[in-house]
Design an enzyme around this catalytic site. Structure first.
Site, short mmCIF file in Angstrom:
data_model
loop_
_atom_site.label_atom_id
_atom_site.label_comp_id
_atom_site.label_asym_id
_atom_site.label_seq_id
_atom_site.Cartn_x
_atom_site.Cartn_y
_atom_site.Cartn_z
N ARG A 264 0.84 -1.20 0.00
CA ARG A 264 0.00 0.00 0.00
C ARG A 264 0.88 1.24 0.00
NH1 ARG A 264 -4.41 2.92 3.91
NH2 ARG A 264 -2.81 2.71 5.50
N ARG B 195 -12.26 -2.05 7.10
CA ARG B 195 -12.90 -1.79 8.39
C ARG B 195 -11.89 -1.82 9.53
NH1 ARG B 195 -18.36 -2.39 8.93
NH2 ARG B 195 -19.54 -3.04 7.10
#
Length: 967
Positions: free
Chosen positions: A452, A637
Site C-alpha cells: 500500500r 474496516r
C-alpha cells in the site's frame, strides 16, 4: 416491504433463553470474581501495604459508578491523587490487569455459549453455516445444487493489518490466552478434586507471570516485529483450524444431499499488510518487504513440513496405484544411483528417519517431498543472509527447492488419487485431505502480502521521469493528458525509466519498492493498494511503474477510495478505467476496489460515511455490471464502531443487496485479530460467520430499501455531515480543544505500532490518521467521531413529523438497524462525567464553552436515538442485557484509570510547558531503591517524571482494554 429483522440479530444479544441468559450472567460474575480475587491475592503477596489501597479504590469506584454522586467521585479522586509515582504505576497496572482478566472471562463465556449453540443447547446469536443451508433450502426454496455451486465459487479473503490498535503486548496476550484455556478446562471438563486444584494453581501462576511482566513496550515495534506477531495466529489457530472447519462444511453439505467440497475449492484466503503498508510509514522499506515475504514463506514451509512428516507415519500402506509406484521407484533409484549426500541431508534435517523401501511407496514419495521442503527452507535462509540475492531467481534456480506449491500439490494429489484407486477412501479422506486443503489455501507463502502506498507518491515518481526526459511535468498535466501518456507508454515497447534518473529519497523508495517486487516470488504477493485514490490515472500509474521496473506477474492494482469526496468520484474514475481498451484487456474481466471506513468517518462523521459507503458499493457494482466486470469489494474496516467495526455477520448482511456475489475482502485490524483468531473456538466461529453471511448475501440478498427510506437517509447524511464538519473543520477552537482534552499528542509514547500517528509531520486533523483520532476520543470515553452530527440528523426528521418513518426503517432495514444499534452501544460505553473531569483539569477555560456545547449535543443525540429505537434508557431491551452487564462490570475498573490519566497528563504537560520538575516533586518524595527501579527501568529521565510517564502509558493500555470486546 422487507420483513422485520429478527430480534436475535440485535447487537449484544446472545440468542439465549431467559434461563440460559441468567445462568451466563451469573457465570460471568462468578468468573470475574474468581480472577479478581486471585489477582488481588497475588498483588498482596508482592505489595502488602498497597493492596489495601487498591481494595479501597475499587470499592470507591464501585460506589461512584452506582451512585453517580459527586461526593463519591471526590473521595475516589482524592485517594488516587495522593498516590506517589511508584504507587501510581502499580495501581494503574493493577486495574489494567483486572480489565484484561475481565476480558478473559468474557471471551471464555462467549466461547462456551458458541459451543453450546452448536450442540443445540441454546439458540445461536447468529446463523451458523449449517443453519444458513437449512434456511436457504427449507425456507427460501433455494436448490441444494445451487447452494453447492455458490459455495464452490465463494472466497472470503481476510487481510491482517498492522494498524496499531492492539495496545497489549504479545507476551501478555499469550499469558491471558493460557488463563483462558485453563478457565475453559475448569468449566468444560469433568475434573477431579486434584485436577481442579491444579488448574486453579495454573491460573494463579499465569496471573502472577502477567503481573511480573512489564506491560509497556520499551521500543516501537519494527514492521518485521509486526509481521512475526501476525504470523503467530497462523501457527496457533488458523493453519490447523481451517481444515477442521472445512470438514464441518462437508458435513453440512451432506445434510442437504450434496457432496463434499472439491479439492480446488478455496472458501478462505489470507492476506497481510504488515511489512507492505508503506503509506506514511518510513520504516517500511523495500528491504522490509523482502524480509517479511521470506519470513512468511519460512513459516509456510515449516508448517507444511510438520504435516508431511505426520503423513509419512500415517501412510504406511503398500498398495498403490501404478503412477505412485512409478514415482516411488524414481525416488528409490535416485538414492541407489549414489545420491547418498541427499539422503544424508534428509537425515540431518529430520533426526527421525523412517526406514523406507519400495514396499512403502507413500513414505518413499513423501520423504522426497520433505527433503525438498528442507531444501526450500535452506534457500530462503540463504536469501535472508544475503540481501542482494533475487529471491524468486534463487528458488527457481535450485531444482530441489519448491518455488511455489504447484509440484507439492501435484504430489499430494497423486497420493490422494492412489488411495482412492486402491479402495482406501477413508484414509484418503482423513489427514491427507486436510493437508491438501492446507496446501491449496496457504501454499508455500502462508498469506499474500499487499503493498500500500499513497497516490501522490506515484505521481511524484512519474513526474521525476517525465521532467528528466524533457516531456514536461506529469504533476501539472490534467487527467486527460495523464491518461493519454500512460496508455501510450503501456502500449509501447521502449523502456521509459532511465538508468541514470536522479531521484529524491521518496522517489527512490517508490522505484526501489517496484524493483523489489520484481525479485520476490509472485505467489507471495497480493494486491497493490493505492490509498487516497482520486482518478483513473492513479491506477494506470501503478501498472506502468510495475511494467517499467520488471514485475513479470503484475500485482492487481486496487484503488482505495477514502474521503467522502473520493467516494462520490469513484464512479467517474472506474468508468474511465473500464472504458480504456488497454486496461479492460489487462484486467481480464476482474477488478477489486477498496473502500475505507476509517478516513471516510474522520472526514464526514460516521452516519454520513456509512451512507456514502452504502451508495458507492451500489454504484460501483452497477458500473462493473455495465462493463461485464466481476467486482470484488475490499472493506477497510477497523475494530471500533468509529472505524466501521461491528459483528462480522451483521457487517456483511447489512451491505447493500446484490453487492456481495461470492467474494469479499475484509481487513482484520489490531485487537480484532486477537478477538477473532486468538483462540481456536473464536477462530472457528469467525470462519463460520463469514461463510454463512457471504453465502446468504449472495443467494438470498435482502430486498432493496424503498426510495422513501433512501431519500430520508440521504437527507440525514447531508445534515449529519454538515453538523459534523461545522464543529471539526469550521470551529476555530476545535483543534486546540481536541489536543488539550484528549491524550492524542501523548499516544506515540505507547509504542504500539511502527508507523507515525500522522501521514505528514505538519497539519492537524486532516493529516492525523484515523486510528489516533478514534483512539484519543475512546480514551476519554466520549467517542465523538461516532455520534457527532447524528443528533441533528435524527432530530430534524423527528421535528418534521417523520418519527414513525424512522422507526419503520429501524425495524425493517438491516443497514439502518445495525447503524443505530452500534450507536446505542457506543453511548452506553461513554460517560459524560469522565469527559467533564478531563475538561475541567486539562482544557483552557476559554475553550470550556465548546466542551459544554459538545456535551449538550451528546445529550441531545442520546435522547433522539432513544426516541427512534423506542427504549426508555440505553441497552434497556432484553436482547442487550448481557452487554449491559459486561459494561457494568468493567466500569469500576476503568474509572480509576481515567482519573489517574488526567492527573498524569496534567503533570507531564506542566513540565512540557516549562514548569520545573523540582517544583512538582512532593517534599516527602524519597523513593526506596525498589521504587526507583520500578520507576526508571533503565530510563535516564528524572525518576519522578519517568514514573508519571509510565503510569500514564499504563492507563492508556488499561482504558483500551476496557473498551474492547463490547463492539
Amino acid at each position: 416491504m422487507q420483513p422485520a429483522m429478527s430480534a436475535s440479530l440485535a447487537v449484544g444479544n446472545l440468542g439465549l433463553s431467559s434461563y440460559a441468559l441468567e445462568v451466563n450472567q451469573a457465570l460471568l460474575k462468578e468468573d470475574d470474581d474468581l480472577l479478581r480475587q486471585t489477582f488481588l491475592s497475588v498483588f498482596k503477596e508482592h505489595h502488602p501495604q498497597l493492596a489495601n489501597k487498591v481494595d479501597v479504590i475499587f470499592a470507591l469506584a464501585q460506589a461512584w459508578c452506582l451512585s453517580e454522586s459527586d461526593s463519591d467521585f471526590e473521595l475516589l479522586e482524592k485517594r488516587l491523587e495522593a498516590l506517589t509515582p511508584d504507587e501510581s504505576i502499580l495501581v494503574a497496572s493493577a486495574f489494567s490487569q483486572l480489565l484484561n482478566l475481565h476480558n478473559v472471562t468474557e471471551e471464555s463465556i462467549t466461547a462456551r455459549v458458541e459451543k453450546a449453540a452448536r450442540l443445540g443447547e441454546v439458540e445461536a446469536s447468529t446463523r451458523s453455516t449449517n443453519k444458513s443451508l437449512q434456511r436457504l433450502v427449507n425456507k427460501l426454496q433455494v436448490r441444494p445444487e445451487d447452494i453447492y455451486a455458490a459455495l464452490c465459487r465463494q472466497t472470503v479473503d481476510l487481510v491482517f493489518t498492522a494498524h496499531p490498535t492492539q495496545a497489549t503486548r504479545q507476551s501478555m496476550l499469550k499469558k491471558y490466552g493460557a488463563i483462558r484455556h485453563a478457565m475453559d478446562r475448569l468449566h468444560n471438563s469433568r475434573l477431579s478434586n486434584y485436577e481442579q486444584v491444579e488448574t486453579l494453581d495454573e491460573i494463579r501462576s499465569h496471573i502472577q507471570g502477567a503481573w511480573r511482566t512489564d506491560e509497556i513496550r520499551r521500543r516501537k515495534p519494527s514492521p518485521q516485529d509486526e509481521s512475526r506477531q501476525g504470523l503467530t495466529y497462523f501457527h496457533e489457530t488458523i493453519y490447523s483450524g481451517l481444515p477442521v472447519f472445512l470438514r464441518r462444511i462437508d458435513t453440512a453439505l451432506k445434510n442437504i444431499g450434496q457432496p463434499a467440497l472439491p479439492l480446488d475449492a478455496k472458501l478462505f484466503s489470507f492476506g497481510a499488510w504488515m511489512g507492505g503498508d508503506r503509506d506514511g510509514n518510513p520504516f517500511v522499506t523495500p528491504e522490509t518487504t523482502r524480509d517479511v515475504v521470506i519470513g512468511a514463506r519460512l513459516s509456510a514451509v515449516t508448517l507444511m513440513t510438520e504435516q508431511v512428516e505426520k503423513l509419512m507415519y500415517e501412510l504406511s500402506m503398500w498398495r498403490a496405484s501404478p503412477e505412485l509406484k512409478a514415482r516411488a521407484l524414481a525416488v528409490e533409484a535416485r538414492h541407489a544411483a549414489g545420491a547418498d549426500g541427499e539422503f544424508l541431508e534428509t537425515k540431518k534435517n529430520t533426526y527421525d528417519v523412517v526406514f523406507m523401501s519400495i514396499n512403502e511407496p507413500y513414505r518413499l514419495v513423501l520423504s522426497d517431498v520433505r527433503a525438498r521442503l528442507h531444501r526450500t527452507k535452506d534457500v530462503l535462509h540463504h536469501c535472508l543472509e544475503h540481501p542482494a540475492l533475487n529471491v524468486a531467481e534463487a528458488l527457481e534456480a535450485d531444482p530441489e527447492a519448491y518455488n511455489d506449491e504447484t509440484e507439492l500439490l501435484a504430489t499430494l494429489r497423486l497420493c490422494y488419487d492412489s488411495l482412492l484407486s486402491t479402495g482406501d477412501v477413508h484414509v484418503a479422506s482423513a489427514h491427507l485431505l486436510d493437508v491438501l486443503r492446507q496446501a491449496r489455501t496457504f501454499g508455500l507463502f502462508l498469506c499474500k502480502l499487499d503493498i500500500r502506498q499513497e497516490s501522490v507518491k506515484h505521481t511524484e515518481a512519474l513526474d521525476a521521469i517525465t521532467t528528466y526526459l524533457g516531456l514536461g511535468s506529469y504533476k501539472e498535466w490534467d487527467e486527460a493528458r495523464r491518461m493519454e501518456f500512460l496508455v501510450q507508454e503501456l502500449n509501447g515497447k521502449r523502456p521509459l525509466l532511465p538508468p541514470d534518473l536522479p531521484m529524491s529519497a521518496e522517489v527512490e523508495d517508490v522505484v526501489g519498492t517496484f524493483r523489489m517486487l520484481s525479485q520476490l516470488p509472485s505467489d507471495s504477493m497480493g494486491a497493490y493498494i493505492i490509498s487516497m485514490s482520486h482518478t483513473a490515472s492513479d491506477v494506470l500509474a501503478v501498472v506502468l511503474l510495475q511494467k517499467e521496473c520488471g514485475v513479470k506477474r503484475m500485482l492487481r492494482v486496487v484503488p482505495l477510495f477514502e474521503t467522502l469526496d473520493d467516494l462520490n468520484h469513484a464512479e467517474t474514475a472506474m468508468r474511465q478505467l473500464f472504458s480504456t481498451p488497454w486496461y479492460a484487456a489487462h484486467i481480464q474481466g476482474k477488478q477489486e476496489v477498496m473502500i475505507g471506513y476509517s478516513d471516510s468517518g474522520k472526514d464526514a462523521g460516521r452516519l454520513a460515511a456509512a451512507w456514502g459507503l452504502y451508495e458507492v458499493q451500489e454504484t460501483l457494482t452497477k458500473v462493473a455490471d455495465d462493463f461485464g466486470v466481476s467486482l470484488t469489494l475490499f472493506h477497510g474496516r477497523g475494530g471500533t464502531v468509529g472505524r466501521g467495526g461491528g459483528p462480522a455477520h451483521l457487517a456483511v448482511l447489512s451491505q447493500p443487496p446484490g453487492t456481495i456475489r461470492g467474494t469479499i475482502r475484509v481487513t482484520v485490524q489490531g485487537e480484532v485479530v486477537e478477538q477473532q483468531f486468538g483462540e481456536k473456538e473464536s477462530a472457528f466461529h469467525t470462519l463460520d460467520l463469514y461463510t454463512s453471511a457471504v453465502l446468504e448475501a449472495t443467494l438470498a440478498p435482502t430486498q432493496q430499501p424503498p426510495q422513501l427510506w433512501r431519500d430520508t437517509m440521504a437527507e440525514m447524511a447531508r445534515a449529519s455531515c454538515e453538523a459534523y464538519r461545522k464543529v471539526v473543520r469550521e470551529d476555530a477552537r476545535f483543534v486546540d480543544f481536541f489536543q488539550q482534552l484528549t491524550p492524542v499528542n501523548e499516544l506515540g509514547r505507547m509504542n504500539i505500532g511502527s508507523r507515525p500517528a500522522k501521514r505528514r509531520s505538519h497539519g492537524s486533523i486532516d493529516t492525523l490518521r484515523a486510528i489516533p483520532w478514534i483512539f484519543a476520543w475512546t480514551q476519554i470515553r466520549f467517542h465523538l467521531p461516532v455520534w457527532l452530527g447524528v443528533g441533528e440528523a435524527l432530530s430534524s426528521m423527528i421535528q418534521a413529523g417523520k418519527l414513525e418513518l424512522l422507526q419503520d426503517m429501524f425495524t425493517n432495514w438491516m443497514f439502518f438497524r445495525v447503524t443505530l444499534d452500534m450507536l446505542e452501544m457506543v453511548f452506553a460505553k461513554a460517560d459524560p462525567r469522565v469527559v467533564k473531569m478531563y475538561s475541567k483539569a486539562l482544557v483552557d477555560p476559554s475553550l470550556e464553552p465548546l466542551g459544554d456545547e459538545l456535551l449538550a449535543k451528546f445529550e441531545d443525540t442520546e435522547r433522539a436515538l432513544l426516541t427512534v429505537v423506542k427504549h426508555s434508557r440505553l441497552l434497556s431491551s432484553s436482547s442487550t442485557a448481557f452487554l449491559q452487564q459486561k459494561l457494568q462490570l468493567r466500569a469500576p475498573y476503568v474509572a480509576p484509570l481515567n482519573i489517574l490519566q488526567v492527573s498524569c497528563l496534567k503533570t507531564l504537560r506542566a513540565i512540557e510547558g516549562g514548569t520545573s520538575v523540582e517544583s512538582l516533586v512532593p517534599s516527602d518524595f524519597q523513593p526506596s531503591e525498589k521504587a526507583l527501579a520500578l520507576m526508571t527501568r533503565g530510563d535516564t529521565k528524572h525518576p519522578f517524571v519517568a514514573g508519571i510517564e509510565d503510569a500514564m502509558i499504563i492507563t492508556m493500555k488499561g482504558i483500551a482494554a476496557g473498551m474492547q470486546n463490547t463492539g
